[in-house]
Scaffold this motif. Structure first.
Motif, PDB file in Angstrom:
ATOM      1  N   ASN A 179      -2.539   3.444   9.765  1.00 30.79           N
ATOM      2  CA  ASN A 179      -1.582   2.562  10.447  1.00 30.79           C
ATOM      3  C   ASN A 179      -1.081   3.139  11.768  1.00 30.79           C
ATOM      4  OD1 ASN A 179      -0.844   0.164   8.767  1.00 30.79           O
ATOM      5  ND2 ASN A 179      -0.736   1.758   7.214  1.00 30.79           N
ATOM      6  N   GLY A 180      -0.648   4.420  11.713  1.00 29.04           N
ATOM      7  CA  GLY A 180      -0.092   5.059  12.905  1.00 29.04           C
ATOM      8  C   GLY A 180      -1.133   5.155  14.010  1.00 29.04           C
ATOM      9  N   ARG A 192       1.596   7.027  -0.177  1.00 27.89           N
ATOM     10  CA  ARG A 192       2.957   7.112   0.351  1.00 27.89           C
ATOM     11  C   ARG A 192       3.767   5.858   0.025  1.00 27.89           C
ATOM     12  NH1 ARG A 192       3.336  10.418   5.169  1.00 27.89           N
ATOM     13  NH2 ARG A 192       1.388   9.605   5.987  1.00 27.89           N
ATOM     14  N   ASN A 236       6.499  10.098  10.233  1.00 24.46           N
ATOM     15  CA  ASN A 236       6.481   9.597   8.849  1.00 24.46           C
ATOM     16  C   ASN A 236       7.495  10.383   8.014  1.00 24.46           C
ATOM     17  OD1 ASN A 236       4.062   7.887   9.191  1.00 24.46           O
ATOM     18  ND2 ASN A 236       2.973   9.828   9.377  1.00 24.46           N
TER      19      ASN A 236
HETATM   20 MG   LIG Z   1       0.129   6.285   8.172  1.00 19.43          MG
END
Ligand SMILES: [Mg+2]
Ligand SMILES: Nc1ncnc2c1ncn2[C@@H]1O[C@H](COP(=O)(O)OP(=O)(O)OP(=O)(O)O)[C@@H](O)[C@H]1O
Ligand SMILES: O=P(O)(O)OC[C@H]1O[C@](O)(CO)[C@@H](O)[C@@H]1O
Length: 539
Positions: free
Chosen positions: A281-282, A356, A428
């Motif tokens: 995602n990042g 996560r 994060n």
């Molecule tokens: Mg990520």
């Protein structure tokens, strides 16, 4: 023989409601549904999921959906048109309308990659292997007849069938880059994931087949663009030939790094006009920002992502590469926990797996192994203590079966731990260690009830992440790597590639990272997991 706990709820209630306060998880249609809740008909996109909407802070939808008035007799047509617009994929001609297209140099007739194009480009004139730009893949393939159907995602209360088409991936007949003018760079960011080397390998091999000779790897993620001590790595078929035989990333990975404008400055300096970004995602938020910055600077660059996450938390895709391998490997850890627990007097085996925000690995590995009695994931709330708590059920399992296995996803039970408030280099949240916590609570509880237990805790997380891809992931990586290159040559940018309903598609990056995909507690898969473990609700 396994015995079911008497506290098992025989069926799961389905919270259908078209009340605007219902919590929904809408797979990319969040802006639409939230607005629809204020529409005249007061209808929202209706999901039978119980989990609440979660969003990545990084990126909102770039092309927001309009308010669809469900009382409008043409709402379906409008919806489908808007959907097509949202999932349209940015193209170089959006910024350079006069960009020249040439006949594809992707030619399966063998030739040497060192050959120059003095006599023109080779071509397969008669080849019928190209993808037409208008080819589409259907995003949703189930027509639900009721919002109460398991996992239903409905737009109106009748669950009307609405077509949602996305772009088919693959080689196009016309390309927008001349291979001899391409400098292609590959970068791997975030955490490790099985299959990174397989994707790198196939990007390089496919680029060479198009005729590209200037291919480099950027070392250690985005950091490699700014750290002067890190030099780019020249890549060729020869360099990458055997890299898939080991796990990790040939290029290295990292979290954090330079700003987007520093990255684009560096790309300009280096003359990079194709960037392949492998990450989660990042990383994709970064790739999209790089794509936008290149457009702003009028740079003719293709930025293409390949989603990498063993957590499997990227929207819309059947799965991301590395996930299958992670499940297979996790299953081995579960089997060890089972053997330990089973061989001990009142044995309890606890396994912590990655995830996560999403419990996909824990859920699938529990299902695959068939040896798990309790599976705990972030999406499903639970208590450890109390009459319906995990420990009470564990005691019941020890009394009736003699041993038990618990599988936890790392993001589970975070509400039961003290917040660390720590962040990693990418921002994060650093999670508390729930595996250790449940191990300690188990020991304490059984001491209190004066029942001897032998607890064995296994944390195989980094062992799982470091292995090489299995056969199924190896094939997925091959196709994704090849399609990433086809997408770039076709002139698309700000896109990513994924497997959707077993077909391969290009999607605009913001749509796949609007929020992390998570396990739907009302999905058939989670219900299958509950059927397999036999666990009750722990609430
Ligand atoms: Mg990520
Ligand atoms: N919103 C953002 N905009 C630009 N860059 C970002 C953004 N979020 C993260 N990045 C950059 O992307 C890289 C990877 O991010 P991150 O560490 O979150 O991993 P990831 O891609 O989500 O993968 P993983 O699944 O392993 O967590 C980092 O270098 C980080 O600086
Ligand atoms: O220790 P690192 O490298 O930050 O990676 C851990 C994270 O990586 C992930 O697997 C995502 O890639 C998460 O599940 C986990 O929290």
């Amino acid at each position: 023989m396994e015995t079911l706990s008497p506290s098992i709820t025989p069926c799961v209630s389905l919270p259908y409601s078209n009340n605007s306060s219902v919590h929904v998880r809408s797979h990319g249609l969040s802006s639409l549904l939230l607005r629809n809740s204020r529409s005249p008909a007061n209808l929202s996109l209706i999901s039978s999921s119980r989990s609440s909407l979660t969003r990545a802070s990084a990126v909102e939808h770039s092309k927001t959906s309009p308010s669809i008035d469900l009382s409008d007799p043409n709402w379906k047509t409008k919806y489908e048109r808007e959907f097509e617009e949202r999932f349209s994929i940015p193209h170089i001609t959006d910024v350079f309308p006069d960009a020249e297209a040439i006949r594809s140099t992707f030619c399966l007739k063998m030739r040497s990659p060192t050959e120059d194009f003095v006599g023109g480009y080779p071509s397969d004139e008669e080849w019928h292997g190209y993808i037409n730009n208008n080819d589409r893949v259907l995003l949703k393939v189930i027509s639900y007849s009721s919002p109460t159907s398991a996992g239903a995602e409905c737009i109106d209360s009748d669950c009307s069938w609405v077509e949602q088409w996305i772009h088919r991936a693959g080689p196009r007949e016309k390309i927008y880059f001349r291979p001899e003018q391409v400098k292609a760079a590959i970068i791997t960011c975030g955490g490790l994931c099985p299959g990174l080397n397989d994707v790198i390998r196939h990007i390089v091999i496919t680029l060479e087949i198009y005729g590209v000779k200037n291919i480099v790897g950027i070392p250690f993620g985005y950091k490699g663009f700014s750290d002067k001590d890190l030099t780019e790595m020249p890549l060729s078929r020869k360099v990458v030939q055997n890299i898939h035989l080991s796990g990790g990333s040939l290029l290295g990975v990292s979290r954090g790094g330079p700003s987007v404008s520093e990255i684009v400055d560096s790309m300009e300096e280096r003359g990079i006009n194709m960037l392949f970004v492998l990450g989660g995602n990042g990383t994709h938020a970064g790739a999209n920002a790089i794509h936008n910055e290149c457009r702003k600077r009028k740079m003719k660059v293709a930025v293409v992502g390949v989603p990498k996450t063993i957590d499997n938390d990227i929207l819309h895709m059947d799965k991301t590469f590395g996930f299958d391998t992670a499940v297979e490997e996790a299953q081995r850890a579960i089997n060890s926990a089972y053997i330990e627990a089973h061989s001990a007097y009142h044995g309890v085996g606890i396994v912590k797996l990655m995830g996560r925000n999403s419990g996909f690995i824990a859920m699938q590995a529990s299902l695959a192994s068939g040896q798990v009695d309790i599976c705990l994931i972030p999406e499903v709330p639970f208590n450890i203590h109390g009459p319906n708590g995990v420990l009470k059920h564990l005691k019941y399992l020890i009394e009736t079966k003699g041993s038990a296995v618990i599988c936890v996803a790392e993001g589970a039970g975070q509400n039961l731990l003290e917040k660390t408030n720590a962040k990693d280099a990418s921002g994060n949240t650093v999670l508390g260690d729930f595996g250790v916590h449940i191990q300690q609570e188990t020991k304490k509880y059984f001491k209190e009830v004066s029942m001897p237990v032998d607890v064995k805790y296994i944390d195989p997380t980094y062992m799982i992440r470091a292995v090489r891809a299995n056969a199924s992931d190896g094939i997925l990586c091959t196709v994704l790597g090849q399609n990433a290159v086809h997408g770039a040559f076709a002139g698309y940018s700000g896109i990513t590639v994924g497997i959707i309903n077993t077909h391969y598609a290009y999607l605009p990056i913001p749509e796949v990272i609007a929020y992390p995909k998570s396990v739907d507690p009302n999905s058939r898969m989670w219900h299958r997991c509950l059927t397999s473990t036999g666990q009750p609700d722990f609430i």
